[in-house]
Design an enzyme around this catalytic site. Structure first.
Site, short mmCIF file in Angstrom:
data_model
loop_
_atom_site.label_atom_id
_atom_site.label_comp_id
_atom_site.label_asym_id
_atom_site.label_seq_id
_atom_site.Cartn_x
_atom_site.Cartn_y
_atom_site.Cartn_z
CG ASP A 1 11.82 37.18 -14.33
OD1 ASP A 1 13.02 38.14 -14.17
OD2 ASP A 1 12.43 36.16 -15.72
CG ASP B 1 0.55 36.73 -27.34
OD1 ASP B 1 -0.42 37.21 -26.54
OD2 ASP B 1 -0.15 36.32 -27.55
CE LYS C 1 -1.02 32.72 -24.23
NZ LYS C 1 -1.06 34.01 -26.00
C1 IPM Z 1 14.99 38.76 -11.58
C2 IPM Z 1 15.96 38.41 -11.72
C3 IPM Z 1 15.17 37.26 -10.59
C4 IPM Z 1 14.14 36.93 -11.33
C5 IPM Z 1 16.17 36.10 -10.99
C6 IPM Z 1 17.98 36.30 -10.59
C7 IPM Z 1 15.68 35.30 -9.78
O1 IPM Z 1 15.75 37.63 -13.26
O2 IPM Z 1 15.52 39.89 -10.22
O3 IPM Z 1 14.41 39.76 -12.54
O4 IPM Z 1 13.86 35.91 -12.34
O5 IPM Z 1 13.02 37.50 -10.47
MG MG Z 2 14.51 39.28 -14.51
#
Ligand code: IPM
Ligand code: MG
Length: 358
Positions: free
Chosen positions: A245, A221, A189
């Site tokens: 994530d 995005d 970003k």
């Molecule tokens: C992932 C999960 C984790 C993260 C959580 C459970 C801490 O969502 O492994 O993608 O955000 O990394």
């Molecule tokens: Mg995750």
């Protein structure tokens, strides 16, 4: 010599799907004459209930004395009222990643041809199949960098990256791309965030060492949109911690179910932690309907990356393909004409295929 694996089933569907993975490891052991020594340990909400902490010292030392960790999932409504820093996700998974310096998150989004109909997208978008690998930075960025805090007037987290942190994950992405289609899309970003300006500059600099790999920068995005509009344009997607994530859940769903996809969290040693991309799914826990394939494929990745047993990895993937060819599906990936099986039956069928296909 037996190979040591720490088994941390955790909460929700974790224990059910781990049973399938253990069954498959037993089949691998029989087929390839490899002895596994599995060390079970408590983690997450279960560990809070039993030992008062999500990551007991004993669990950490079990992991330390193993070659790799096979992790289920943690968390659930029972522990959601605890202070955030004591909750299973924050107090178990993140410290494990940090403790072992697991800065590389490898998250493949692979569409099995048998499951094209399970994808929410039109099948014609992946006529040529879909094989994306997300390389997610896992120990830096807004998840870990300080300061973080909360007072009466506000709460805050800080996103920060050093050039070294960006460089080491970028190198993993380029090295991996060299073994694949030689395309890296770096997600950032940089139009808004200073951290992401550094990210883009650093990735561009590292790219100069890989003239055979084409690099494309994309704002997050736009990347979220492009993944749905035309997923086949991607090969390796390189992301920071938080964007990775989000993008990895999105990419996983393209394949039809979060229950299909494994992940590897690696350091620069052979040690790694392997877990399904999806969470503990408390809504379906204990009903025998969860899909164990992500956990089983996570075990396959473990055998390849930490135990250097690529043939065992390939055999597990083949066994999964054969069981899907036979038309067996857990409820999340069922479609017209397929046979719906339980979590346990799916694990048994995959294990059976492994020992039978010698
Ligand atoms: C992932 C999960 C984790 C993260 C959580 C459970 C801490 O969502 O492994 O993608 O955000 O990394
Ligand atoms: Mg995750």
């Amino acid at each position: 010599m037996s190979r040591t694996i720490a088994i941390l089933p955790g909460d929700g569907i974790g224990p059910e799907v781990m049973e399938g993975a253990e069954r498959v490891l037993a089949a691998v052991s029989a087929r390839f004459s490899i002895e596994f020594s599995l060390a079970r340990a408590d983690v997450g909400g279960l560990a809070i209930d039993r030992h008062g902490t999500a990551l007991p010292d004993k669990t950490l030392s079990t992991c330390e004395s193993s070659e790799a960790v096979l992790f289920g999932s943690v968390g659930g409504p029972k522990w959601e009222t605890l202070p955030p820093e004591k909750q299973p996700e924050r107090a178990a998974l993140l410290p494990l990643r940090r403790h072992f310096d697991l800065f590389v998150g490898l998250r493949p989004a692979l569409v099995f041809p048998q499951l094209v109909d399970a994808s929410p997208l039109k099948a014609e978008l992946f006529r040529d199949g879909l094989d994306i690998l997300i390389v997610r930075e896992l120990t830096g960025g807004v998840y870990f960098a300080g300061p973080k805090g909360r007072d009466e007037t506000r709460a805050f987290d800080t996103m920060a990256y050093t050039p070294e942190e960006v460089e080491r994950i970028a190198r993993v992405a380029f090295e991996t791309a060299m073994q694949r289609s030689r395309r890296v899309t770096s997600v950032d970003k940089a139009n808004i965030l200073t951290t992401m300006v550094l990210w883009r500059e650093t990735v561009s600099r590292v790219a100069q060492d890989y003239p055979d790999v084409s690099l494309n920068h994309m704002y997050v995005d736009n990347a979220a949109m492009q993944l749905i509009r035309n997923p086949a344009q991607f090969d390796v997607i390189l992301c920071g911690n938080m964007f990775g994530d989000i993008i990895s859940d999105e990419a996983a769903m393209l394949t039809g179910s979060l229950g299909m996809l494994p992940s590897a969290s690696l350091s620069d040693t052979s040690f790694g932690l392997y877990e399904p991309i999806g969470g503990s799914a408390p809504d379906i826990a204990g009903r025998g309907v969860a899909n164990p394939i992500a956990q089983i494929l996570s075990a396959a990745m473990l055998l390849k990356f930490s135990l250097d047993l690529p043939e065992a990895h390939d055999a597990i993937f083949d066994a999964v393909r054969l069981v899907l060819d036979d038309g067996y599906r857990t409820a999340d990936i069922a479609s017209a004409g397929t046979t719906t099986v339980s979590t346990e039956e799916m694990g048994r069928k995959i294990a059976h295929r492994l020992t039978e296909e010698v």
